[in-house]
Design a protein around this motif. Structure first.
Motif, PDB file in Angstrom:
ATOM      1  N   GLN A 213       0.852  -1.191   0.000  1.00 44.26           N
ATOM      2  CA  GLN A 213       0.000   0.000   0.000  1.00 44.26           C
ATOM      3  C   GLN A 213       0.886   1.238   0.000  1.00 44.26           C
ATOM      4  O   GLN A 213       1.711   1.398   0.899  1.00 44.26           O
ATOM      5  CB  GLN A 213      -0.888  -0.023   1.247  1.00 44.26           C
ATOM      6  CG  GLN A 213      -1.700   1.241   1.475  1.00 44.26           C
ATOM      7  CD  GLN A 213      -2.568   1.162   2.724  1.00 44.26           C
ATOM      8  OE1 GLN A 213      -2.808   0.093   3.276  1.00 44.26           O
ATOM      9  NE2 GLN A 213      -3.034   2.300   3.187  1.00 44.26           N
ATOM     10  N   HIS A 215       1.297   5.507  -0.242  1.00 43.21           N
ATOM     11  CA  HIS A 215       0.860   6.898  -0.314  1.00 43.21           C
ATOM     12  C   HIS A 215       2.021   7.683  -0.890  1.00 43.21           C
ATOM     13  O   HIS A 215       3.098   7.757  -0.296  1.00 43.21           O
ATOM     14  CB  HIS A 215       0.511   7.420   1.083  1.00 43.21           C
ATOM     15  CG  HIS A 215       0.527   8.916   1.175  1.00 43.21           C
ATOM     16  ND1 HIS A 215       1.623   9.624   1.605  1.00 43.21           N
ATOM     17  CD2 HIS A 215      -0.407   9.828   0.845  1.00 43.21           C
ATOM     18  CE1 HIS A 215       1.354  10.920   1.562  1.00 43.21           C
ATOM     19  NE2 HIS A 215       0.141  11.068   1.117  1.00 43.21           N
ATOM     20  N   GLU A 217       3.606  11.212  -2.883  1.00 39.46           N
ATOM     21  CA  GLU A 217       3.413  12.616  -3.270  1.00 39.46           C
ATOM     22  C   GLU A 217       4.199  12.924  -4.535  1.00 39.46           C
ATOM     23  O   GLU A 217       3.822  13.777  -5.319  1.00 39.46           O
ATOM     24  CB  GLU A 217       3.786  13.529  -2.110  1.00 39.46           C
ATOM     25  CG  GLU A 217       2.789  13.359  -0.965  1.00 39.46           C
ATOM     26  CD  GLU A 217       3.079  14.204   0.251  1.00 39.46           C
ATOM     27  OE1 GLU A 217       4.189  14.770   0.339  1.00 39.46           O
ATOM     28  OE2 GLU A 217       2.200  14.288   1.118  1.00 39.46           O
ATOM     29  N   LEU A 241      -2.069   5.659  -3.709  1.00 35.33           N
ATOM     30  CA  LEU A 241      -2.721   6.971  -3.780  1.00 35.33           C
ATOM     31  C   LEU A 241      -1.661   7.986  -4.150  1.00 35.33           C
ATOM     32  O   LEU A 241      -0.635   8.097  -3.480  1.00 35.33           O
ATOM     33  CB  LEU A 241      -3.321   7.348  -2.422  1.00 35.33           C
ATOM     34  CG  LEU A 241      -3.783   8.806  -2.278  1.00 35.33           C
ATOM     35  CD1 LEU A 241      -4.970   9.087  -3.193  1.00 35.33           C
ATOM     36  CD2 LEU A 241      -4.166   9.120  -0.831  1.00 35.33           C
ATOM     37  N   LYS A 242      -1.898   8.717  -5.261  1.00 37.96           N
ATOM     38  CA  LYS A 242      -0.975   9.788  -5.625  1.00 37.96           C
ATOM     39  C   LYS A 242      -1.615  11.100  -5.175  1.00 37.96           C
ATOM     40  O   LYS A 242      -2.618  11.536  -5.762  1.00 37.96           O
ATOM     41  CB  LYS A 242      -0.772   9.766  -7.150  1.00 37.96           C
ATOM     42  CG  LYS A 242      -0.087  10.980  -7.734  1.00 37.96           C
ATOM     43  CD  LYS A 242       1.345  11.112  -7.273  1.00 37.96           C
ATOM     44  CE  LYS A 242       1.993  12.343  -7.899  1.00 37.96           C
ATOM     45  NZ  LYS A 242       1.409  13.603  -7.392  1.00 37.96           N
ATOM     46  N   ALA A 243      -1.064  11.704  -4.123  1.00 39.69           N
ATOM     47  CA  ALA A 243      -1.588  12.974  -3.621  1.00 39.69           C
ATOM     48  C   ALA A 243      -1.008  14.112  -4.443  1.00 39.69           C
ATOM     49  O   ALA A 243       0.067  14.002  -5.019  1.00 39.69           O
ATOM     50  CB  ALA A 243      -1.234  13.149  -2.158  1.00 39.69           C
ATOM     51  N   GLY A 244      -1.740  15.219  -4.468  1.00 38.31           N
ATOM     52  CA  GLY A 244      -1.243  16.383  -5.209  1.00 38.31           C
ATOM     53  C   GLY A 244      -1.614  16.326  -6.668  1.00 38.31           C
ATOM     54  O   GLY A 244      -0.787  16.536  -7.539  1.00 38.31           O
ATOM     55  N   GLU A 280      -8.299   6.792  -5.393  1.00 35.75           N
ATOM     56  CA  GLU A 280      -8.572   8.207  -5.673  1.00 35.75           C
ATOM     57  C   GLU A 280      -8.493   9.080  -4.425  1.00 35.75           C
ATOM     58  O   GLU A 280      -8.406  10.286  -4.530  1.00 35.75           O
ATOM     59  CB  GLU A 280      -9.955   8.359  -6.316  1.00 35.75           C
ATOM     60  CG  GLU A 280     -10.110   7.654  -7.659  1.00 35.75           C
ATOM     61  CD  GLU A 280      -9.167   8.189  -8.734  1.00 35.75           C
ATOM     62  OE1 GLU A 280      -8.779   9.364  -8.652  1.00 35.75           O
ATOM     63  OE2 GLU A 280      -8.811   7.412  -9.639  1.00 35.75           O
ATOM     64  N   ASN A 281      -8.558   8.470  -3.250  1.00 41.53           N
ATOM     65  CA  ASN A 281      -8.424   9.262  -2.025  1.00 41.53           C
ATOM     66  C   ASN A 281      -7.982   8.358  -0.876  1.00 41.53           C
ATOM     67  O   ASN A 281      -7.828   7.145  -1.050  1.00 41.53           O
ATOM     68  CB  ASN A 281      -9.722  10.017  -1.698  1.00 41.53           C
ATOM     69  CG  ASN A 281     -10.907   9.085  -1.565  1.00 41.53           C
ATOM     70  OD1 ASN A 281     -10.778   7.994  -1.016  1.00 41.53           O
ATOM     71  ND2 ASN A 281     -12.051   9.501  -2.061  1.00 41.53           N
ATOM     72  N   ALA A 282      -7.779   8.962   0.278  1.00 44.64           N
ATOM     73  CA  ALA A 282      -7.216   8.231   1.418  1.00 44.64           C
ATOM     74  C   ALA A 282      -8.100   7.064   1.829  1.00 44.64           C
ATOM     75  O   ALA A 282      -7.607   5.989   2.177  1.00 44.64           O
ATOM     76  CB  ALA A 282      -7.022   9.197   2.590  1.00 44.64           C
ATOM     77  N   LEU A 285      -7.771   4.209  -0.618  1.00 45.77           N
ATOM     78  CA  LEU A 285      -6.477   3.537  -0.444  1.00 45.77           C
ATOM     79  C   LEU A 285      -6.576   2.441   0.622  1.00 45.77           C
ATOM     80  O   LEU A 285      -6.124   1.315   0.439  1.00 45.77           O
ATOM     81  CB  LEU A 285      -5.418   4.576  -0.045  1.00 45.77           C
ATOM     82  CG  LEU A 285      -4.017   4.026   0.217  1.00 45.77           C
ATOM     83  CD1 LEU A 285      -3.407   3.474  -1.066  1.00 45.77           C
ATOM     84  CD2 LEU A 285      -3.104   5.096   0.810  1.00 45.77           C
ATOM     85  N   ARG A 286      -7.178   2.791   1.743  1.00 48.12           N
ATOM     86  CA  ARG A 286      -7.322   1.845   2.845  1.00 48.12           C
ATOM     87  C   ARG A 286      -8.222   0.682   2.443  1.00 48.12           C
ATOM     88  O   ARG A 286      -7.902  -0.484   2.683  1.00 48.12           O
ATOM     89  CB  ARG A 286      -7.934   2.605   4.028  1.00 48.12           C
ATOM     90  CG  ARG A 286      -7.810   1.940   5.341  1.00 48.12           C
ATOM     91  CD  ARG A 286      -8.247   2.892   6.438  1.00 48.12           C
ATOM     92  NE  ARG A 286      -9.670   3.128   6.415  1.00 48.12           N
ATOM     93  CZ  ARG A 286     -10.244   4.317   6.586  1.00 48.12           C
ATOM     94  NH1 ARG A 286      -9.502   5.393   6.782  1.00 48.12           N
ATOM     95  NH2 ARG A 286     -11.551   4.451   6.558  1.00 48.12           N
TER      96      ARG A 286
END
Lengths: 703, 703
Positions: A213, A215, A217, A241-244, A280-282, A285-286
């Protein structure tokens, strides 16, 4: 860090030095000492601090010089001004690994960036392996070691976590009332040395990790990531999850972790190639990590729904179709068998509204109908919609009694649960503890997760891709043109772009260059009219904005008139522009306008783009991206990814366009940008395609 | 039901008859008797059943004839075969209102539909007001009455609920561990009599209802809904989930509740017009109702973020920009004041990563920074990202201490909370009980909710719409054409469509009709070439598929040749088609192709459509919908809703298109379909628009 260096020192150290801890850390809630104790670490902990009191169970030293040899890992929390001195001490002491928790390096100002550069040099020259800085570090449920100052739950969920932020490394495990934790976790922080790829390599070797898993940036070495992830995810699914994603988001990413974020579309292309499952979001992801750890991917997309409520059944249809899945059709045998449990007037169709049989005789009808659905060959997965009322008086209508055990009996068919409203009676846990089923916070989540499980299986089981073809092209000519451009400092190529594409065998609309009226006059008799004329000037980027394009020139006289008008318009609209001449081109016939492009992405290198061309390029975000080079089949799939492909295939009785020409052009552009990385961007827009073939009408290259 | 009939008998009856209850209902968990007792109803309950034992606290009668007069409401649960007889008995007994829980009516087979039709006639002729059938009925927290067989919580949350399914009427209130319940709730069921509009009218009169929450599967009288909802939502926001969006979903809706679902786009247009806030799924429905009940809509779209974690802050940017909100820019004064709480190297920017000041001195820095953000004139709302760790050792870092009270101090600025992972320590409740703040299960939910609060406020405060203009048109000519078509049974009009548009003053490309070669020959000398030729035939719907279109005819000779070829092609491709002639039309110049259309929606009546035209109509779902008639300003806004509007406004130095021509055309089409409801659909595709004006090139009318 090279791939061969193992990370065991970070996760399973026997002897750890903690440097920078103050006395206030003793018994404080937010403190590595408290967390280590609560997590159950059994190794030696050496506290390095001249002012620290003796503490039972710990080894306290005034300085690293006083510490014994054989320390394997240093956890460093000193202020940024001291951090590099401390790391020098670690190297002198023979410590091979350091977790640098200190903030304010590349995540902060210029001074921080300078200090981090110094740190990188130290690591390289001193053979020190650094995780961070700006990290919470690691947690390992097997060794019981963690460098976190926030408590972790020691669970052995088969998920290996990689995060670029402490929140995601630690967060959900400690607050979620669901088994969605991890067995190994690491926070990359600014990733000055130990990288995402290093951690993927490491998790690949740990048997207990079945799902990774991430996360993220930003990624630094995109190609190494794609290669590693594609290898790892064949056996261990990677969810990320790709943030930003937004533009402003990318600015904040840059300042947060010192890594530049790539464009969202390129990330998606890279994840697609590597089989990485995108969240697509936190919350997703979980859910995805948990789903891949609990459920086998389904064999197909056909979903059955059994619902306590007709209203819920209808929402399930929206969720299923919204996720691109299909409603299963039950076999005649299934329908006949279900019929024995329901009144005659009830329509037997998917989704099944089972309220009446459930209210009549729950313990007979519920398990019988669920098993009928699981046994049907036309069903790949089942969504159960039930009530999770919490009052004792309703505990007799408890779907959890049957969902888990039946899911265990049919493990190749995922069983997904949903109830309206939050579950507060532990029903989720009861269902999930009884078998490989999973409860979702919404029907849309259930549908999306199922679709992603299924897409992962398709990726994993796809046939091996054929390599990209190698065209015979005139690379010497391209090298020569690019060399001349480099000499003159030109950054935007226009007529030279035509020459480069010509050297690569792309189908160009017939064209000629003319420096001025005299040359035009000379060629006027040889052209086949109508033609168009475009200004050639390094100073003019948008030709149409500057009056630099004349269309529909129908003969020699108009040719010279148009030239005079073009020069006058350009002079008026862009005074001082240096005009090298004009390009005269046969007018393209009717056809569909397609856009083909490529760019050197700073993270992932050469990428290909195809989309709707002409003015639609500006408006309709109808593009498909892939990393280059790719083979023919993948190029064809890429074209089919755009909505515009429907038009290219022919609508309303139109002949289909000649797609092999577009495939060929994309493959040649792919070879071009891979061979000549000096080409930063190339836009072919439009290439006009009809039933017979394609013709490049306009192109631009940026160096 | 007429608007003037009040629904008090359903919600606040003093004397209720329950008809169809079996002995097994006594003390059963799923039973109206149990629920009524637990909910705390204090009125008289009369059980009508010849085999029911005496039951303390209840009045038991063998039949309605034995019951005393003055019963206000009957709750009917008999089998469908007996239901209409029972309702006749109610009418004879003088009972004015009945909740029919019985299933298997229009929600089932043909026999069920027949029984429901009989029921409707009974209601109409006997003056009986019916809620249902296929309903759970109502719950009223003030009177304590409910007809539900599932327990309800007696809360006075200022939400009035309307559902088309028992799940949504009862579900979330009983299972959600959050204050998101209702004070009044009703399940419409099959809505054979009491309608959605009746309930909206009723809730409008109940002061305790401040927000209306609707779960809808289909609406019957769309215009009455829009008019009522637009009035009600000016003072009481209405949030609605429309289930059954997908095509398959709509089939299930029809069979579930006997109401036909309209198309999603038309529903959205209707909700837009009425100011109804649209929820995309069950979870968002609950969140939005709660948000409108708790938070005042913000004055604008500028959001500040303060986060315990840099990683969370970046996700907040994605959520904010994804929802169409903007990141607030802090004033210099705010930045200076925040600066006193953070180290010098920390960049002061939105989103604020407050980990360092929070870890250093939570109780000073957290409330100080939050209040600075709330006081900043450039901030309309604040999102707080915090940790909700549940262990006692972390309870000192408790954001709930400050979020609620500060939200109460600045009630015009919504404060939204999020923590990664589920909250199990009651922190959500603590925050929400302390002030008008609200905690969200995801950042995306927080962003979307804020955007919808803000959009509602903009709708509520918008200037009054100007009425649609009335054009002088030749309605007699249109009536005449439509009458002739009705006489011949024609359903698809083509050349007559041109005549109708001409009568309504739309700008048509010059055109002539010719029955055969002779007429063509006669007009050949008068045409201005190039022209195109289109077959006129009631049998041919897609002209281009059948070879029925010839473009670019450049003179009289080609005209006759083209005619012969067209006839030959049509005969070959569609043998036996009856060809009435051909339509000859001047070729349209260059311009942008727009599609204009209208349809009579079965639910909402006349609707207007505008979108990208030509082949793009088929591929790019780039449309905007509105209910007709509408005024000029709203038509202009409608055009700007499509992506293609960017092209119409001019890109890359192109002159902007003449939008007033498109606005005018839409307004005329609006008047046409409102005046002549016999026109079921009209497609004008394309209407070609350039800088000077617009020209209709092709059109079709379906009757």
């Amino acid at each position: 860090m090279s791939e061969s260096r193992a990370l065991d020192a970070f996760f399973k150290p026997d002897r750890v030095a903690i440097i920078g801890l103050s006395r206030s850390a003793i018994d404080a809630p937010i403190s590595i000492l408290t967390t280590l104790k609560d997590y159950g670490y059994g190794g030696e902990v050496h506290i390095i601090n001249p002012n620290f009191p003796d503490l039972p169970g710990y080894h306290v030293h005034a300085s690293l010089d006083d510490a014994p040899p054989g320390l394997e890992l240093a956890v460093v929390t000193v202020a940024r001004e001291q951090v590099n001195d401390v790391l020098r001490g670690c190297i002198e002491n023979g410590i091979g690994a350091a977790i640098v928790i200190t903030q304010g390096l590349a995540d902060a100002d210029d001074e921080g960036k300078r200090l981090q550069d110094e740190m990188v040099a130290l690591a390289r020259d001193g053979g020190l392996c650094i995780l961070g800085p700006n990290t919470i570090g690691v947690a390992d449920a097997f060794s019981g070691f963690t460098s976190s100052f926030i408590e972790a739950h020691r669970e052995t969920t088969p998920i290996g976590l990689i995060a670029q932020s402490g929140l995601f490394m630690m967060g959900h495990n400690i607050v979620a009332n669901e088994p969605a934790g991890f067995c190994l976790s690491a926070d990359l922080g600014n990733a000055c040395d130990v990288s995402l790829v290093d951690l993927l390599d490491y998790y690949e070797t740990v048997d207990a990790v079945e799902v990774v898993q991430c996360h993220l940036e930003g990624i630094v070495d995109g190609r190494a990531f794609v290669d590693t992830a594609a290898r790892v995810s064949r056996t261990k699914p990677i969810v990320a999850l790709k943030a930003g994603r937004s533009e402003t988001g990318q600015v904040a990413v840059a300042s947060h972790s010192g890594a530049a974020a790539g464009e969202d579309a390129v990330y998606r292309a890279a994840f697609h190639e590597a089989g990485v499952v995108v969240a697509e979001n936190a919350e997703e992801l979980r859910l995805l990590a948990k789903a891949f750890a609990r459920l086998r991917p389904p064999q197909g997309n056909r979903v059955a729904v059994m619902s306590f409520s007709g209203g819920g059944a209808i929402l399930a249809i929206d969720a299923i179709e919204g996720a691109g899945l299909t409603l299963a059709t039950f076999s005649a045998a299934t329908n006949a068998a279900i019929g024995a449990h329901v009144p005659a007037w009830l329509e037997l169709q998917n989704p099944l509204d089972i309220w009446i049989p459930v209210a009549k005789d729950f313990h007979t009808n519920y398990p019988a109908i669920l098993e009928l659905l699981l046994k049907d060959d036309g069903v790949d997965a089942v969504i159960c919609i039930y009530c999770s009322y919490t009052m004792p008086k309703y505990m007799d209508v408890n779907s959890a009694l049957y969902i888990g055990p039946l899911a265990a009996k049919y493990p190749d068919k995922p069983v997904l649960g949903w109830s309206y409203g939050m579950d507060i009676a532990g029903m989720t846990e009861e269902i999930e503890n009884n078998g490989p089923a999973m409860v979702f916070p919404s029907l849309d989540d259930a549908g999306r997760t199922l679709a992603k499980l299924s897409a992962y299986a398709a990726w994993r089981d796809r046939p091996a891709a054929k390599p990209a073809p190698e065209f015979k092209v005139d690379d010497a000519r391209v090298t020569n043109i690019l060399g001349r451009a480099a000499d003159t400092g030109a950054t935007h190529l226009f007529s030279q772009a035509f020459e480069i594409l010509d050297a690569y065998g792309l189908p160009l609309a017939p064209w000629r260059l003319a420096a001025g009226a005299k040359e035009l006059d000379g060629m006027a008799g040889e052209l086949s009219y109508p033609v168009c004329m475009k200004v050639v000037s390094d100073d003019i980027v948008h030709k149409s904005d500057s009056g630099g394009i004349v269309l529909g020139i129908d003969g020699p006289a108009a040719l010279l008139e148009s030239h005079a008008k073009l020069l006058a318009d350009v002079t008026r609209r862009q005074p001082g522009a240096d005009v090298a001449g004009v390009l005269v081109q046969a007018m393209a016939g009717k056809g569909k306008e397609v856009m083909i492009g490529a760019k050197q992405d700073p993270v992932f290198g050469p990428c290909l783009i195809v989309g709707a061309g002409g003015i639609y390029t500006e408006v309709v975000a109808d593009f498909a991206f892939r990393l280059a080079p790719i083979g023919e089949a993948e190029v064809a799939a890429m074209i089919d990814d755009i909505d515009f492909a429907r038009i290219l295939h022919g609508v309303r009785g139109e002949d289909p366009c000649h797609l092999p020409s577009i495939v060929d052009a994309l493959l040649r552009v792919s070879q071009l940008v891979v061979t000549h990385p000096a080409i930063r961007e190339i836009d072919i827009n439009p290439i006009i395609v009809d039933a017979a073939g394609a013709l490049v009408v306009d192109a631009r290259i940026i160096l």
